[in-house]
Design a protein around this motif. Structure first.
Motif, PDB file in Angstrom:
ATOM      1  N   PRO A  41       0.792  -1.175  -0.296  1.00  0.00           N
ATOM      2  CA  PRO A  41      -0.290  -0.328   0.182  1.00  0.00           C
ATOM      3  C   PRO A  41       0.427   1.174   0.045  1.00  0.00           C
ATOM      4  O   PRO A  41       2.018   1.330   0.318  1.00  0.00           O
ATOM      5  CB  PRO A  41      -1.076   0.169   1.288  1.00  0.00           C
ATOM      6  N   THR A  42       0.081   2.210  -0.643  1.00  0.00           N
ATOM      7  CA  THR A  42       1.466   3.044  -0.260  1.00  0.00           C
ATOM      8  C   THR A  42       0.674   4.498   0.987  1.00  0.00           C
ATOM      9  O   THR A  42      -0.014   3.574   1.595  1.00  0.00           O
ATOM     10  CB  THR A  42       0.039   4.246  -1.273  1.00  0.00           C
ATOM     11  N   ASP A  95      -4.913   0.737  10.025  1.00  0.00           N
ATOM     12  CA  ASP A  95      -5.328   1.798   9.709  1.00  0.00           C
ATOM     13  C   ASP A  95      -6.780   1.421  10.666  1.00  0.00           C
ATOM     14  O   ASP A  95      -8.248   2.499  10.954  1.00  0.00           O
ATOM     15  CB  ASP A  95      -5.398   2.109   8.668  1.00  0.00           C
ATOM     16  N   ARG A  96      -7.761   0.558   9.524  1.00  0.00           N
ATOM     17  CA  ARG A  96      -8.939   0.436   9.301  1.00  0.00           C
ATOM     18  C   ARG A  96      -9.098   0.058  11.174  1.00  0.00           C
ATOM     19  O   ARG A  96     -10.779   0.358  11.888  1.00  0.00           O
ATOM     20  CB  ARG A  96      -9.246  -0.994   8.793  1.00  0.00           C
ATOM     21  N   ILE A  97      -8.381  -0.700  11.780  1.00  0.00           N
ATOM     22  CA  ILE A  97      -8.904  -1.247  12.964  1.00  0.00           C
ATOM     23  C   ILE A  97      -8.700  -0.439  14.172  1.00  0.00           C
ATOM     24  O   ILE A  97      -9.832   0.208  14.967  1.00  0.00           O
ATOM     25  CB  ILE A  97      -7.740  -2.673  13.341  1.00  0.00           C
ATOM     26  N   THR A  98      -7.824   0.427  14.186  1.00  0.00           N
ATOM     27  CA  THR A  98      -7.427   1.428  15.009  1.00  0.00           C
ATOM     28  C   THR A  98      -8.712   3.071  14.142  1.00  0.00           C
ATOM     29  O   THR A  98      -7.917   3.418  15.374  1.00  0.00           O
ATOM     30  CB  THR A  98      -6.001   2.239  15.198  1.00  0.00           C
ATOM     31  N   ALA A  99      -9.189   2.992  13.580  1.00  0.00           N
ATOM     32  CA  ALA A  99      -9.751   4.041  13.451  1.00  0.00           C
ATOM     33  C   ALA A  99     -10.626   4.436  14.091  1.00  0.00           C
ATOM     34  O   ALA A  99     -11.730   5.230  14.333  1.00  0.00           O
ATOM     35  CB  ALA A  99     -10.314   3.949  12.304  1.00  0.00           C
ATOM     36  N   GLN A 100     -11.315   2.656  14.377  1.00  0.00           N
ATOM     37  CA  GLN A 100     -13.339   2.741  15.754  1.00  0.00           C
ATOM     38  C   GLN A 100     -12.404   3.002  17.197  1.00  0.00           C
ATOM     39  O   GLN A 100     -12.825   3.862  18.013  1.00  0.00           O
ATOM     40  CB  GLN A 100     -13.880   1.699  15.224  1.00  0.00           C
ATOM     41  N   LEU A 101     -10.445   3.570  17.410  1.00  0.00           N
ATOM     42  CA  LEU A 101     -10.626   3.962  18.891  1.00  0.00           C
ATOM     43  C   LEU A 101     -10.363   5.740  18.839  1.00  0.00           C
ATOM     44  O   LEU A 101     -10.104   5.760  17.845  1.00  0.00           O
ATOM     45  CB  LEU A 101      -9.331   3.288  19.137  1.00  0.00           C
ATOM     46  N   PRO A 102     -10.176   5.067  20.144  1.00  0.00           N
ATOM     47  CA  PRO A 102     -10.369   6.942  20.517  1.00  0.00           C
ATOM     48  C   PRO A 102      -9.290   7.389  20.602  1.00  0.00           C
ATOM     49  O   PRO A 102      -9.172   7.006  20.591  1.00  0.00           O
ATOM     50  CB  PRO A 102     -11.472   7.555  21.757  1.00  0.00           C
ATOM     51  N   HIS A 103      -9.450   8.841  20.426  1.00  0.00           N
ATOM     52  CA  HIS A 103      -8.094   9.791  19.923  1.00  0.00           C
ATOM     53  C   HIS A 103      -7.912  10.977  20.997  1.00  0.00           C
ATOM     54  O   HIS A 103      -8.830  11.542  21.392  1.00  0.00           O
ATOM     55  CB  HIS A 103      -8.228  10.388  18.485  1.00  0.00           C
TER      56      HIS A 103
END
Length: 92
Positions: free
Chosen positions: A4-5, A13-21
């Protein structure tokens, strides 16, 4: 296999995108609260957590943390005023 680029989301990225920042201040606050909870201190006050959290922050993060603190204080004061006005019948 195609790599991937750098800007294309991968599985991580897809898994951690749902975690709170968490901001640096939130992370320091959580760490301070956990540290104090692990002590023999019977009663822990928000001021205790806040002071320790501020000390735990890297120097370059402190101005932003103070800004967040000031904003939260202002928002709480505004909310108190609105609640008082509502309780006194100002919102009829």
């Amino acid at each position: 296999m195609t790599m991937p680029t750098p800007f294309e989301p991968d599985e991580f990225d897809r898994i951690t995108a749902q975690l709170p920042h968490l901001s640096a201040w939130q992370a320091a606050w959580n760490e301070a609260a956990e540290e104090l909870a692990d002590t023999s201190i019977v009663e822990i006050y928000p001021e205790d957590i806040g002071r320790l959290a501020f000390e735990l922050l890297p120097e370059h993060e402190r101005d932003e943390a103070l800004g967040a603190l000031f904003y939260c204080w202002w928002a709480a004061m505004q909310n108190d005023r609105e609640q008082l006005a509502h309780a006194e019948g100002g919102d009829q």
